[in-house]
Motif scaffolding. Sequence first.
Motif, short mmCIF file in Angstrom:
data_model
loop_
_atom_site.label_atom_id
_atom_site.label_comp_id
_atom_site.label_asym_id
_atom_site.label_seq_id
_atom_site.Cartn_x
_atom_site.Cartn_y
_atom_site.Cartn_z
N ARG A 161 0.83 -1.20 0.00
CA ARG A 161 0.00 0.00 0.00
C ARG A 161 0.87 1.25 0.00
NH1 ARG A 161 -2.56 -3.99 2.95
NH2 ARG A 161 -4.82 -4.27 2.67
N THR A 194 -8.90 2.49 -1.76
CA THR A 194 -9.28 3.37 -0.66
C THR A 194 -8.22 3.36 0.43
OG1 THR A 194 -11.64 3.05 -1.09
CG2 THR A 194 -11.02 3.80 1.11
N GLN A 195 -7.69 2.17 0.74
CA GLN A 195 -6.64 2.05 1.75
C GLN A 195 -5.35 2.72 1.29
OE1 GLN A 195 -6.68 -2.20 1.99
NE2 GLN A 195 -8.50 -2.26 3.29
N LYS A 197 -5.22 5.39 -0.61
CA LYS A 197 -5.45 6.82 -0.42
C LYS A 197 -5.26 7.21 1.05
CE LYS A 197 -8.66 7.35 -4.31
NZ LYS A 197 -10.06 7.65 -4.72
N GLN A 198 -5.73 6.37 1.95
CA GLN A 198 -5.54 6.62 3.38
C GLN A 198 -4.05 6.62 3.73
OE1 GLN A 198 -7.85 3.43 5.04
NE2 GLN A 198 -9.77 4.58 5.03
N THR A 199 -3.32 5.71 3.13
CA THR A 199 -1.88 5.63 3.36
C THR A 199 -1.19 6.91 2.91
OG1 THR A 199 -1.88 3.23 3.07
CG2 THR A 199 0.23 4.36 2.75
N ALA A 201 -2.43 9.82 2.80
CA ALA A 201 -2.81 10.93 3.67
C ALA A 201 -2.15 10.86 5.03
CB ALA A 201 -4.33 10.97 3.83
N GLN A 202 -1.99 9.64 5.57
CA GLN A 202 -1.52 9.51 6.95
C GLN A 202 -0.06 9.13 7.09
OE1 GLN A 202 -4.40 6.64 8.27
NE2 GLN A 202 -3.24 4.86 7.52
#
Length: 273
Positions: A161, A194-195, A197-199, A201-202
């Motif tokens: 990811r 989706t995961q 994209k979260q990666t 961002a965070q």
Amino acid sequence: MMTKRQTSSSPRELAKAMETSKAPAISRAAAVMRLLGKSDAPLGVQSVARELGLVPSTCLHVLRALVAEEFVSFDPDTKRYSLEAGVLTLARHWLRRNQFTDLAQPTLDRLAQSFGVTMLGVHIVGLDHIIVVAIAQSGQNLQLSTQIGSRFPALISATGRCIAAFGDYPEARLETKFKTLRWDEAPTFEQWQTQVKQTRAQGYAVDDGNYISGVTVVAAPVWKARAKLSHALVAIGIGSAQRSGLSSLATALRSSAQTLSNQLSGETLLEWS
């Protein structure tokens, strides 16, 4: 990323790589060494040739050349071949020049002890694979282990990811690679996106039992240069045993990865709040 699914190239994959290579002689030698390296016992010419789809006479020439270069040893009594110590010379030279390993090891040791997890430092080879180059164990009774030099598909688990989030790869290429992955509880490509994209961002990724059921994996990206994701720090834990401290672990992993990136690149790269 652990013993259950260590995915050093299979004989079929090695054979396919030889077929598409523009330097077949080198590819044959590399395939033979990889096959011998993952074999639990020495192999004869016929076994090597059969596994790799080589003509036995061609295979024999390759093996003899590798013996002459001291990369492979030959036992005249059993007529079998195995890796020779000469490969260690190459590995030692690479490790000596690999600044990441020296910088990462104290960090891996500290995080492993602080959070009771297995820690890995991995080298990223594009979308092809990742290679374990550093390991730290927590010393607790229950441990998950792998070995230095183990190879895994690039996009698998939490590390994958990170690679997808920060590697600037076309979606179509990612989807093609994604379809080849093997999971215990596979996410859909849409869920995985989706995961990713979260990666992005965070600054870290979490694989919550997708790769291996019941096992949580957290990874954070490391850069040697602003435009090239080169490594990752990976924490491996057992489900609920680390669940309460997951947020703290992820934050510490991300912070450590940022520090390593700055040390390797000599500049301040991406930062997360």
